[in-house]
Write a protein that holds these residues in place. Structure first.
Motif, PDB file in Angstrom:
ATOM      1  N   PHE A  26       0.855  -1.179   0.000  1.00 35.19           N
ATOM      2  CA  PHE A  26       0.000   0.000   0.000  1.00 35.19           C
ATOM      3  C   PHE A  26       0.895   1.235   0.000  1.00 35.19           C
ATOM      4  O   PHE A  26       2.117   1.133   0.166  1.00 35.19           O
ATOM      5  N   GLY A  27       0.324   2.401  -0.210  1.00 38.24           N
ATOM      6  CA  GLY A  27       1.178   3.577  -0.329  1.00 38.24           C
ATOM      7  C   GLY A  27       0.510   4.888   0.002  1.00 38.24           C
ATOM      8  O   GLY A  27      -0.695   4.948   0.263  1.00 38.24           O
ATOM      9  N   VAL A  28       1.329   5.942  -0.020  1.00 32.16           N
ATOM     10  CA  VAL A  28       0.871   7.303   0.223  1.00 32.16           C
ATOM     11  C   VAL A  28       1.599   8.224  -0.748  1.00 32.16           C
ATOM     12  O   VAL A  28       2.624   7.862  -1.325  1.00 32.16           O
ATOM     13  N   ALA A  29       1.055   9.423  -0.944  1.00 32.58           N
ATOM     14  CA  ALA A  29       1.702  10.435  -1.780  1.00 32.58           C
ATOM     15  C   ALA A  29       1.589  11.780  -1.090  1.00 32.58           C
ATOM     16  O   ALA A  29       0.583  12.075  -0.433  1.00 32.58           O
ATOM     17  N   VAL A  30       2.631  12.597  -1.209  1.00 35.42           N
ATOM     18  CA  VAL A  30       2.621  13.908  -0.564  1.00 35.42           C
ATOM     19  C   VAL A  30       3.530  14.860  -1.335  1.00 35.42           C
ATOM     20  O   VAL A  30       4.540  14.435  -1.911  1.00 35.42           O
ATOM     21  N   ARG A  31       3.149  16.131  -1.356  1.00 30.75           N
ATOM     22  CA  ARG A  31       3.992  17.156  -1.979  1.00 30.75           C
ATOM     23  C   ARG A  31       4.835  17.826  -0.903  1.00 30.75           C
ATOM     24  O   ARG A  31       4.357  18.120   0.184  1.00 30.75           O
ATOM     25  N   TYR A  32       6.099  18.085  -1.242  1.00 25.95           N
ATOM     26  CA  TYR A  32       7.008  18.766  -0.316  1.00 25.95           C
ATOM     27  C   TYR A  32       7.582  20.017  -0.974  1.00 25.95           C
ATOM     28  O   TYR A  32       7.941  19.982  -2.161  1.00 25.95           O
ATOM     29  N   PRO A  33       7.704  21.097  -0.232  1.00 28.21           N
ATOM     30  CA  PRO A  33       8.345  22.305  -0.776  1.00 28.21           C
ATOM     31  C   PRO A  33       9.866  22.166  -0.732  1.00 28.21           C
ATOM     32  O   PRO A  33      10.407  21.324   0.001  1.00 28.21           O
ATOM     33  N   ALA A  34      10.558  22.989  -1.492  1.00 27.95           N
ATOM     34  CA  ALA A  34      12.015  22.981  -1.487  1.00 27.95           C
ATOM     35  C   ALA A  34      12.533  23.294  -0.084  1.00 27.95           C
ATOM     36  O   ALA A  34      12.011  24.168   0.608  1.00 27.95           O
ATOM     37  N   GLY A  35      13.542  22.560   0.343  1.00 29.65           N
ATOM     38  CA  GLY A  35      14.157  22.793   1.641  1.00 29.65           C
ATOM     39  C   GLY A  35      13.518  22.043   2.792  1.00 29.65           C
ATOM     40  O   GLY A  35      14.012  22.092   3.925  1.00 29.65           O
ATOM     41  N   TYR A  36      12.438  21.308   2.538  1.00 31.64           N
ATOM     42  CA  TYR A  36      11.762  20.595   3.622  1.00 31.64           C
ATOM     43  C   TYR A  36      12.565  19.352   4.014  1.00 31.64           C
ATOM     44  O   TYR A  36      13.203  18.708   3.175  1.00 31.64           O
ATOM     45  N   VAL A  37      12.523  19.032   5.298  1.00 28.78           N
ATOM     46  CA  VAL A  37      13.208  17.848   5.820  1.00 28.78           C
ATOM     47  C   VAL A  37      12.218  17.014   6.627  1.00 28.78           C
ATOM     48  O   VAL A  37      11.569  17.526   7.542  1.00 28.78           O
ATOM     49  N   VAL A  38      12.078  15.743   6.275  1.00 26.49           N
ATOM     50  CA  VAL A  38      11.281  14.812   7.077  1.00 26.49           C
ATOM     51  C   VAL A  38      12.226  14.177   8.092  1.00 26.49           C
ATOM     52  O   VAL A  38      13.185  13.510   7.707  1.00 26.49           O
ATOM     53  N   LEU A  48       9.545   1.619  -0.416  1.00 30.55           N
ATOM     54  CA  LEU A  48       9.993   2.102  -1.719  1.00 30.55           C
ATOM     55  C   LEU A  48       9.633   3.574  -1.826  1.00 30.55           C
ATOM     56  O   LEU A  48       8.465   3.944  -1.656  1.00 30.55           O
ATOM     57  N   ILE A  49      10.634   4.423  -2.101  1.00 31.78           N
ATOM     58  CA  ILE A  49      10.423   5.869  -2.129  1.00 31.78           C
ATOM     59  C   ILE A  49      10.737   6.385  -3.527  1.00 31.78           C
ATOM     60  O   ILE A  49      11.839   6.178  -4.046  1.00 31.78           O
ATOM     61  N   HIS A  50       9.767   7.076  -4.123  1.00 32.24           N
ATOM     62  CA  HIS A  50       9.923   7.579  -5.486  1.00 32.24           C
ATOM     63  C   HIS A  50       9.434   9.016  -5.555  1.00 32.24           C
ATOM     64  O   HIS A  50       8.403   9.364  -4.960  1.00 32.24           O
ATOM     65  N   ALA A  51      10.190   9.874  -6.259  1.00 32.63           N
ATOM     66  CA  ALA A  51       9.778  11.255  -6.484  1.00 32.63           C
ATOM     67  C   ALA A  51       9.453  11.421  -7.960  1.00 32.63           C
ATOM     68  O   ALA A  51      10.307  11.175  -8.812  1.00 32.63           O
ATOM     69  N   ASP A  52       8.222  11.815  -8.274  1.00 35.03           N
ATOM     70  CA  ASP A  52       7.833  11.886  -9.683  1.00 35.03           C
ATOM     71  C   ASP A  52       8.353  13.147 -10.362  1.00 35.03           C
ATOM     72  O   ASP A  52       8.286  13.284 -11.580  1.00 35.03           O
ATOM     73  N   ARG A  53       8.878  14.073  -9.574  1.00 36.35           N
ATOM     74  CA  ARG A  53       9.555  15.248 -10.133  1.00 36.35           C
ATOM     75  C   ARG A  53      10.517  15.748  -9.061  1.00 36.35           C
ATOM     76  O   ARG A  53      10.443  15.382  -7.907  1.00 36.35           O
ATOM     77  N   ALA A  91       6.364  13.167  -3.577  1.00 38.55           N
ATOM     78  CA  ALA A  91       6.949  11.874  -3.224  1.00 38.55           C
ATOM     79  C   ALA A  91       5.862  10.823  -3.100  1.00 38.55           C
ATOM     80  O   ALA A  91       4.759  11.103  -2.617  1.00 38.55           O
ATOM     81  N   HIS A  92       6.179   9.617  -3.547  1.00 35.58           N
ATOM     82  CA  HIS A  92       5.303   8.467  -3.383  1.00 35.58           C
ATOM     83  C   HIS A  92       6.030   7.449  -2.508  1.00 35.58           C
ATOM     84  O   HIS A  92       7.159   7.063  -2.814  1.00 35.58           O
ATOM     85  N   GLY A  93       5.401   7.052  -1.431  1.00 33.40           N
ATOM     86  CA  GLY A  93       5.991   6.046  -0.552  1.00 33.40           C
ATOM     87  C   GLY A  93       5.145   4.785  -0.550  1.00 33.40           C
ATOM     88  O   GLY A  93       3.947   4.837  -0.238  1.00 33.40           O
ATOM     89  N   LEU A  94       5.741   3.660  -0.925  1.00 35.77           N
ATOM     90  CA  LEU A  94       5.044   2.382  -0.883  1.00 35.77           C
ATOM     91  C   LEU A  94       5.586   1.545   0.262  1.00 35.77           C
ATOM     92  O   LEU A  94       6.784   1.570   0.564  1.00 35.77           O
ATOM     93  N   PHE A  95       4.701   0.774   0.880  1.00 37.88           N
ATOM     94  CA  PHE A  95       5.068  -0.067   2.010  1.00 37.88           C
ATOM     95  C   PHE A  95       4.742  -1.517   1.673  1.00 37.88           C
ATOM     96  O   PHE A  95       3.641  -1.820   1.205  1.00 37.88           O
ATOM     97  N   VAL A  96       5.722  -2.381   1.901  1.00 38.50           N
ATOM     98  CA  VAL A  96       5.597  -3.796   1.539  1.00 38.50           C
ATOM     99  C   VAL A  96       5.663  -4.624   2.814  1.00 38.50           C
ATOM    100  O   VAL A  96       6.633  -4.524   3.582  1.00 38.50           O
ATOM    101  N   ARG A  97       4.630  -5.422   3.045  1.00 39.70           N
ATOM    102  CA  ARG A  97       4.563  -6.247   4.238  1.00 39.70           C
ATOM    103  C   ARG A  97       5.801  -7.136   4.329  1.00 39.70           C
ATOM    104  O   ARG A  97       6.284  -7.647   3.319  1.00 39.70           O
ATOM    105  N   GLU A  98       6.307  -7.325   5.537  1.00 42.26           N
ATOM    106  CA  GLU A  98       7.606  -7.974   5.720  1.00 42.26           C
ATOM    107  C   GLU A  98       7.659  -9.385   5.142  1.00 42.26           C
ATOM    108  O   GLU A  98       8.670  -9.798   4.581  1.00 42.26           O
TER     109      GLU A  98
END
Length: 268
Positions: A26-38, A48-53, A91-98
């Protein structure tokens, strides 16, 4: 369900709805501004972490990765990491059951994102509400797992000294990360740290698993990706990254990434 928005200062994930459905992916998607730190965090899932731009930097104890739109970072479950956003992105974050992770890469890495894999990532990150068919999500997840079984591993990893390594080598790496164009030689760094050249080279290799020269070149090339994505002319990128000329930078870039910087810039 998803990340709290950056404007609210959050980074935690509410995964309860997906856990209740017991979906393998399953997954989530979120937009981040320049300079943001999680801030640093971890998940009990493969991630799995993917940035579409834009360009996303993923930092973990074992190293750092840069993620352009043509790639994604795969992290094993339980790996502590933080996200640094040099330029605005989604960013798109997918989570895969162990239990599903057993057939996936056994080490943290950067993988190539094909057109099919990109669509799967976006669909799984987008279709995360209760109205979405669980059967469809399971089928999409199964196809994504199949695509991830033998993905091309990309050279976008920069090993980083661990907390138990020589703190002086951590200082060197951080200083070069802050200023990739720093022209100080290994001998110069050894002199700054009041140690012999051979001692410096030995400690750096022990801390990172790479020679100083190779590590610095990897850092410079990875850091240059951000400048390319910002539209900076290649000659300026070369000089800002510590190279003497356009041709020297282009040659090193081609050897590392298998294409010239002009081709990379055209693909983004």
């Amino acid at each position: 369900m998803g990340f709290l928005s950056p404007k609210d200062g959050g980074h935690a994930l509410d995964l309860s709805a997906e856990e209740a459905r017991r979906l393998p992916v399953f997954g989530v998607a979120v937009r981040y501004p320049a300079g943001y730190v999680v801030p640093q965090h971890k998940h009990p899932y493969g991630h799995l972490i993917h940035a579409d731009r834009g360009l996303l930097r993923v930092e973990a104890e074992s190293g750092q990765w840069l993620v352009p739109p043509t790639a994604a970072v795969w992290l094993r479950s339980g790996v502590k990491h933080r996200l640094v956003v040099p330029v605005a992105l989604q960013a798109h974050g997918l989570f895969v059951r162990e239990d599903v992770c057993t057939s996936l890469p056994a080490a943290d890495c950067v993988v190539h994102v094909s057109s099919l894999l990109r669509e799967l990532i976006m669909a799984l990150a987008r279709d995360n509400d209760s109205a979405t068919s669980s059967k469809r999500m399971r089928l999409l997840g199964a196809l994504l797992i199949e695509e991830l079984r033998t993905p091309p591993i990309l050279p976008l990893h920069l090993p980083w000294p661990t907390d138990s390594a020589d703190s002086r080598m951590q200082h060197v790496c951080q200083a070069l990360l802050d200023n990739p164009g720093d022209t100080a030689t290994a001998a110069g760094w050894a002199n700054r740290l009041a140690m012999g050249d051979k001692t410096f080279h030995r400690r750096f290799l022990l801390a990172t698993g790479m020679t100083f020269g190779k590590w610095r070149q990897q850092l410079r090339l990875m850091s240059s990706l951000t400048l390319l994505m910002q539209g900076m002319p290649i000659t300026q990128v070369a000089l800002a990254s510590g190279y003497d000329s356009h041709s020297a930078y282009t040659t090193a870039f081609g050897k590392q990434f298998g294409q010239p910087p002009s081709a990379f810039a055209a693909d983004i």
